[in-house]
Design a protein around this motif. Structure first.
Motif, PDB file in Angstrom:
ATOM      1  N   TYR A  78       3.063   6.076  -2.587  1.00 17.11           N
ATOM      2  CA  TYR A  78       4.252   6.835  -2.977  1.00 17.11           C
ATOM      3  C   TYR A  78       4.228   7.100  -4.485  1.00 17.11           C
ATOM      4  O   TYR A  78       4.468   8.218  -4.944  1.00 17.11           O
ATOM      5  N   ALA A  79       3.887   6.054  -5.255  1.00 16.95           N
ATOM      6  CA  ALA A  79       3.870   6.196  -6.716  1.00 16.95           C
ATOM      7  C   ALA A  79       2.820   7.222  -7.138  1.00 16.95           C
ATOM      8  O   ALA A  79       3.052   8.023  -8.041  1.00 16.95           O
ATOM      9  N   GLU A  80       1.670   7.184  -6.497  1.00 19.81           N
ATOM     10  CA  GLU A  80       0.620   8.134  -6.869  1.00 19.81           C
ATOM     11  C   GLU A  80       1.053   9.560  -6.565  1.00 19.81           C
ATOM     12  O   GLU A  80       0.801  10.484  -7.334  1.00 19.81           O
ATOM     13  N   ASP A 109       0.818  -1.210   0.000  1.00 22.03           N
ATOM     14  CA  ASP A 109       0.000   0.000   0.000  1.00 22.03           C
ATOM     15  C   ASP A 109       0.855   1.264   0.000  1.00 22.03           C
ATOM     16  O   ASP A 109       0.576   2.228  -0.715  1.00 22.03           O
ATOM     17  N   ALA A 149       3.895   1.610  -1.129  1.00 24.60           N
ATOM     18  CA  ALA A 149       4.560   1.782  -2.420  1.00 24.60           C
ATOM     19  C   ALA A 149       3.594   2.399  -3.429  1.00 24.60           C
ATOM     20  O   ALA A 149       3.966   3.275  -4.223  1.00 24.60           O
ATOM     21  N   MET A 150       2.337   1.958  -3.392  1.00 22.34           N
ATOM     22  CA  MET A 150       1.328   2.492  -4.307  1.00 22.34           C
ATOM     23  C   MET A 150       1.060   3.971  -4.002  1.00 22.34           C
ATOM     24  O   MET A 150       0.986   4.800  -4.918  1.00 22.34           O
TER      25      MET A 150
END
Lengths: 93, 318
Positions: free
Chosen positions: B305-307, B300, B302-303
């Motif tokens: 952070y990417a967003e 979660d 990592a997701m």
């Protein structure tokens, strides 16, 4: 939890050759996709360069369109050198 | 689509398979072909992932650094093989999340062999030699399978796996060249892993209801019994070469058949383990569930952070 997006991985095995599609993987962003591709697809020196592309960004032709897309090439033999009949004495052309 | 149309599509599909053409993800395929492939490819993927557990357990206890780097690389390969196979299954329209859920809920199966415990260091030898040996036998036969993405994953996996079997055999060889205690340990590991390895090829042909359809679709290229016989024929001389005894009193070369005859497999044990009652079924699934749950916050984060960094520009390829 959100599913991590899917990426397509392309590897250049050595300079002078093209990148070739080798598979796909999930990653949250481009940087992670590159790092995962390195671990998943190049554990034995299979590559010198990696491309990763979000799978959703690829537009693909559909198998149903294969006829109209590719069949016209089949009856165009004049695009190949062997279509032209030349004398045998002519060794290299 | 009308029934007539489906029938003609199916006829064309069967013809393509008969002609040894490969089927690719976007091609039309019968629903049953799709479902059977999802089932088989995902079972195969789950086996790779669960298969990391019995050996992962020994990484910190390898006798030398040489053995340790080899075992680490082998377990890492298994993780990689699981990923190739999950990707291949996903091309058939199932999501990674669904696949993982099927494993964790116990709905999907994985190879029963990983429900046996790895008790001693010699088990690392026996697993590499026998379990990977049997897996390679199965997988080489699958290189020519009709579904393109599965076949390509198989080529990659087979290429990488030959070291797995060699490192296992080398461990057995080293033990057989050692003290009496080490030789006993190697023999004990063979005694425990031999029969479960033979069970890896699945039920006898007569009791394998899916074999016929799978052979027709070229999802399977050889039957369970053919592969099992090939494995026995290949393995017996390897055991003899280093002084190990196969734990089967009925094992005997049959000059007429040009194959080894071997004793009866305990099918009751096979079905027990398949149906969840093997020595480690519970432990293996719990380990996978725990890993998945404990890792949830990392996935979660990592997701998220990417967003947050979605607008960042990346170096372009061309």
């Amino acid at each position: 939890m959100k599913d991590w997006p899917l990426w397509e991985v392309f590897i250049r095995s050595k300079n002078g050759l093209e990148h070739r599609h080798c598979g796909s993987l999930h990653a949250t962003d481009a940087q992670m996709a590159l790092e995962n591709a390195r671990d998943v697809y190049t554990r034995r020196s299979e590559g010198v360069s990696i491309w990763v592309v979000p799978s959703a960004m690829i537009t693909a032709s559909q198998p149903e369109e294969s006829g109209e897309l590719f069949e016209p090439a089949a009856d165009k033999a004049y695009r190949h050198p062997t279509f032209y009949v030349l004398p045998d004495e002519l060794k290299h052309m | 689509m009308s029934e007539m149309e489906i029938k003609s599509l199916e006829e064309r599909f069967n013809q393509r398979i008969a002609n040894d053409e490969k089927i690719e993800a976007k091609d039309w395929m019968p629903e049953k072909y799709r479902k059977t492939h999802i089932r088989q490819i995902s079972q195969h993927a789950h086996s790779e992932i669960v298969g990391m557990l019995p050996e992962g357990n020994w990484i910190t206890r390898c006798p030398t650094l040489r053995r340790k780097v080899a075992l680490l690389a082998k377990v890492q390969d298994e993780g990689g093989h699981g990923l190739y196979l999950y990707s291949a299954a996903e091309t058939l329209g199932i999501s990674r999340e669904e696949l993982i859920d099927q494993l964790l809920s116990g709905e999907a199966k994985y190879s029963s062999i990983f429900n046996y415990p790895a008790l001693t260091w010699a088990d690392m030898g026996a697993i590499g030699w026998l379990v990977d040996g049997a897996a390679i036998m199965n997988q080489v036969a699958l290189i020519n399978t009709s579904y393109g993405p599965y076949s390509r994953a198989m080529i990659r996996i087979c290429k990488e796996e030959s070291f797995h079997q060699r490192q296992g055999y080398e461990i057995m060889m080293a033990l057989m060249n050692g003290t009496q205690e080490q030789r006993d340990m190697a023999q004990d590991a063979l005694n425990r892993w031999w029969w479960p390895s033979l069970m890896m090829f699945g039920p006898r042909d007569a009791e394998s209801p899916n074999t016929e359809q799978s052979m027709r679709w070229k999802l399977k290229r050889k039957t369970n019994d053919e592969l099992r016989q090939a494995f026995v024929d290949q393995t017996v001389p390897q055991a003899e070469l280093i002084g190990l005894r196969i734990p089967d009193d009925k094992l005997k070369w049959n000059e007429e058949r040009k194959h080894y005859d071997f004793g009866d497999i305990d099918w009751e044990e096979f079905w027990q383990v398949v149906n969840g009652h093997g020595p480690c079924n519970k432990q293996r699934l719990e380990a996978r569930r725990k890993a998945h749950e404990d890792g949830a916050w990392v996935r979660d984060a990592a997701m998220a952070y990417a967003e947050k960094h979605a607008n960042k520009t990346y170096r372009q390829a061309v």
